[in-house]
Design an enzyme around this catalytic site. Structure first.
Site, mmCIF file in Angstrom:
data_model
loop_
_atom_site.group_PDB
_atom_site.id
_atom_site.type_symbol
_atom_site.label_atom_id
_atom_site.label_comp_id
_atom_site.label_asym_id
_atom_site.label_seq_id
_atom_site.Cartn_x
_atom_site.Cartn_y
_atom_site.Cartn_z
ATOM 1 N N GLU A 101 49.419 21.739 54.139
ATOM 2 C CA GLU A 101 49.228 20.302 54.373
ATOM 3 C C GLU A 101 47.759 19.976 54.641
ATOM 4 O O GLU A 101 47.400 19.416 55.669
ATOM 5 C CB GLU A 101 50.123 19.812 55.527
ATOM 6 C CG GLU A 101 51.556 19.557 55.116
ATOM 7 C CD GLU A 101 52.266 18.568 56.015
ATOM 8 O OE1 GLU A 101 52.288 17.369 55.679
ATOM 9 O OE2 GLU A 101 52.808 18.992 57.052
ATOM 10 N N TYR A 106 53.869 25.699 50.904
ATOM 11 C CA TYR A 106 54.356 24.580 51.712
ATOM 12 C C TYR A 106 55.583 24.040 50.988
ATOM 13 O O TYR A 106 55.469 23.256 50.051
ATOM 14 C CB TYR A 106 53.269 23.520 51.861
ATOM 15 C CG TYR A 106 53.730 22.223 52.499
ATOM 16 C CD1 TYR A 106 54.423 22.229 53.715
ATOM 17 C CD2 TYR A 106 53.471 20.993 51.888
ATOM 18 C CE1 TYR A 106 54.849 21.052 54.291
ATOM 19 C CE2 TYR A 106 53.887 19.806 52.470
ATOM 20 C CZ TYR A 106 54.576 19.843 53.669
ATOM 21 O OH TYR A 106 55.009 18.671 54.249
ATOM 22 N N ASP A 122 54.658 27.392 55.543
ATOM 23 C CA ASP A 122 55.697 26.508 56.048
ATOM 24 C C ASP A 122 56.829 26.480 55.031
ATOM 25 O O ASP A 122 56.744 25.808 54.015
ATOM 26 C CB ASP A 122 55.105 25.108 56.259
ATOM 27 C CG ASP A 122 56.103 24.110 56.823
ATOM 28 O OD1 ASP A 122 57.290 24.481 56.983
ATOM 29 O OD2 ASP A 122 55.712 22.963 57.093
ATOM 30 N N ASN A 155 59.783 25.363 55.729
ATOM 31 C CA ASN A 155 60.557 24.156 56.040
ATOM 32 C C ASN A 155 62.052 24.431 56.136
ATOM 33 O O ASN A 155 62.873 23.559 55.852
ATOM 34 C CB ASN A 155 60.282 23.040 55.014
ATOM 35 C CG ASN A 155 59.337 21.989 55.576
ATOM 36 O OD1 ASN A 155 59.439 21.609 56.740
ATOM 37 N ND2 ASN A 155 58.414 21.525 54.747
ATOM 38 N N HIS A 173 66.900 7.799 85.089
ATOM 39 C CA HIS A 173 66.158 8.641 86.032
ATOM 40 C C HIS A 173 65.555 7.831 87.171
ATOM 41 O O HIS A 173 65.039 8.395 88.134
ATOM 42 C CB HIS A 173 64.993 9.356 85.307
ATOM 43 C CG HIS A 173 65.415 10.405 84.326
ATOM 44 N ND1 HIS A 173 65.191 10.291 82.978
ATOM 45 C CD2 HIS A 173 66.051 11.581 84.495
ATOM 46 C CE1 HIS A 173 65.656 11.363 82.355
ATOM 47 N NE2 HIS A 173 66.189 12.154 83.260
ATOM 48 N N CYS A 228 63.894 5.713 77.524
ATOM 49 C CA CYS A 228 63.412 6.620 78.565
ATOM 50 C C CYS A 228 62.075 7.208 78.146
ATOM 51 O O CYS A 228 61.869 7.551 76.976
ATOM 52 C CB CYS A 228 64.442 7.732 78.793
ATOM 53 S SG CYS A 228 63.929 8.983 79.988
#
Length: 511
Positions: A58, A180, A221, A223, A469, A491
């Site tokens: 990449e 990749y 990678d 993937n 939380h 959150c």
């Protein structure tokens, strides 16, 4: 080895280091420590990584910027860029140029290099262009029965149109593949088809090379998560019970069946395709026909969990290590026996991925080398991108010596990369980068400090509600087709394991 294992011990000059790193864009890569202090210099970055074979994925660069990345002092550069999408994908392989007196100079000499997985892309020879598979001198080979239309090159050229693969053959009979693989992030039928076809053609090519008697290192990678233990969300979903004792992580005896079901699930054909290539797959029927070994697992074993190489930066999942493992250094059996060290380097930032490395003792391979012509393959970046025409100021370095000749002094004593955690207790006022200290009878080299990804400011409207939380929620903007541009509260903690107090509680409220 435990989950906190870091590279240790100086490797001698006969141990070649192979390192792979999905940088997710060379420009943004240099925004983070330790690379932000390197003035966008790949030479300095490679000096820090201290490896002999470096593959990056990449790159996200184009031909206009290749002059910056295509000439790295002390390295041969082999770079593939997409033909249609500018600033997309792109991979590279850099091979260190060693002085003739170095014991590995012959073994690591590049004798052939190709772009793509099919051999259908073209390279210029003199004033003509010829596809790699038709080049009688520069062809790496292994093009038979790849599963693409033999009568029409369109399918193969389409697979190789996105700049996803570079292959380099070394004089020691090793073919290094920087790849990749496509991920189909759009979840389209066309994308899934392209992804499956790419993996099948790539792996068939590797099998062909292996049948020719060549050893292969596939790094990059992929993937694909190979097993359930390589994916945080999958581990959580499967609710596998894990106990931690003094020797490391132990998994219940029911695990293999759980993992088999996970691998063979119809929704995960990519995982099945990968496991069919692995000689160390936990599925016996796959392992029996597999030819590649996972170097990281060979050294770290299956007892080490949460060994992830990529994290979701939008959800800030890296600090709590909620990710997946999709980056590998895979190798054929002869090389598997030569592995001396292999690990991931999660404390090196610069991308949503982390580097992965493996060290090989090439002593036995250095004794039987292929004939070396001395000619650099035409795919080398200086030839491919016509980088030999430089102005006078570019031709000389600060010391008046010619640049790009590869005549830089080579440090034969390799320095290991160490996570900042391993050196946190060292006296900061007495050590600088490159100093060595002895820790638990192991010599380590102090690395640059890491830092978390910067948190971009969020423009909020209204008083934030409290999540489950009791913390103030953060505001986000919807990008869905149903509610484009609509604000909502969530959150502030990153997504993680359900029930973990340091993970998101799942709070959601429209603003």
């Amino acid at each position: 080895m435990s989950g906190n294992t870091v590279p240790s011990g100086s490797k001698d000059q006969l141990h070649a280091r192979f390192i792979t790193f999905n940088v997710n864009g060379l420009r943004t890569f240099f925004h983070y420590q330790p690379f932000s202090d390197m003035n966008q210099s790949l030479e300095k970055a490679f000096e820090y990584l201290d490896a002999d074979i470096i593959t990056l994925q990449e790159l996200k660069t184009d031909r206009h910027s290749i002059t910056r990345w295509g000439k790295v002092n002390g390295f041969y550069s082999f770079i593939s860029l997409p033909q249609t999408k500018r600033g997309y994908s792109g991979v590279g392989c850099w091979v260190r140029v060693l002085p003739k007196e170095h014991p590995l100079s012959g073994a690591l000499q590049v004798i052939k290099a190709e772009e793509g997985i099919t051999g259908l892309l073209s390279v210029k020879t003199n004033r003509t262009a010829v596809c790699y598979r038709d080049d009688p001198i520069g062809s790496i080979g292994g093009y038979e029965s790849l599963g693409i239309d033999e009568e029409d090159d369109k399918e193969g050229l389409y697979l190789d149109s996105e700049g996803r693969c570079v292959m380099v053959e070394l004089a020691c009979n090793v073919v290094v593949i920087s790849v990749y693989c496509p991920a189909n992030s759009s979840h389209s039928v066309e994308g899934a088809s392209f992804r499956i076809k790419y993996l099948k053609v790539l792996f068939k090519r590797i099998r062909n090379l292996y049948k020719m008697g060549k050893q292969v290192v596939l790094m990059g990678d992929i993937n694909v998560c190979r097993d359930l233990i390589d994916h945080a969300e999958a581990l959580e979903r499967a609710s596998i019970k894990i106990s931690n004792n003094t020797t490391g992580f132990e998994i219940e005896s029911t695990f293999p069946m759980e993992c088999k079901q996970f691998i063979l699930n119809p929704d995960t054909p990519f995982r099945r395709i990968l496991n069919q290539m692995l000689a160390d797959s936990i599925i016996a029927e796959f392992a029996g026909d597999g030819i590649l070994w996972d170097s990281t697992r060979v050294m770290q074993t299956r007892k080490r969990l949460k060994m992830y190489t990529v994290w979701n930066t939008l959800k800030n999942s890296r600090p709590i290590n909620y990710g997946s493992r999709v980056d590998y250094v895979l190798c054929t059996e002869t090389l598997k026996k030569l592995i001396t060290s292999a690990d991931i380097l999660p404390d090196i930032t610069g991308s949503d991925h982390c580097p992965v490395y493996a060290d090989f003792d090439l002593r036995s391979l250095a004794d039987n080398l292929s004939p070396i012509s001395g000619k650099i393959p035409r795919f080398e970046a200086r030839y491919k991108f016509d980088l030999l025409h430089r102005n006078v100021l570019e031709m000389f370095g600060k010391n008046g010596t010619s640049r790009g000749t590869g005549e830089k002094r080579y440090n034969v004593h390799k320095k290991p990369l160490v996570s900042p955690k391993a050196t946190a207790k060292l006296p900061e006022d007495k050590l600088t980068a490159g100093d060595s200290v002895t820790v638990s009878q192991t010599t380590m080299t102090r690395s640059f400090p890491s830092r978390e990804y910067p948190k971009l400011p969020v423009k909020e409207t209204g008083t934030p509600p409290l999540c489950n939380h009791g913390l103030e929620a953060i505001q986000r903007t919807s990008r869905t087709q149903a509610n484009p541009g609509k604000k909502f509260w969530i959150c502030k903690l990153p997504k993680g394991v359900s029930g973990d107090k340091d993970s998101s509680c799942g709070f959601f409220q429209w603003a």
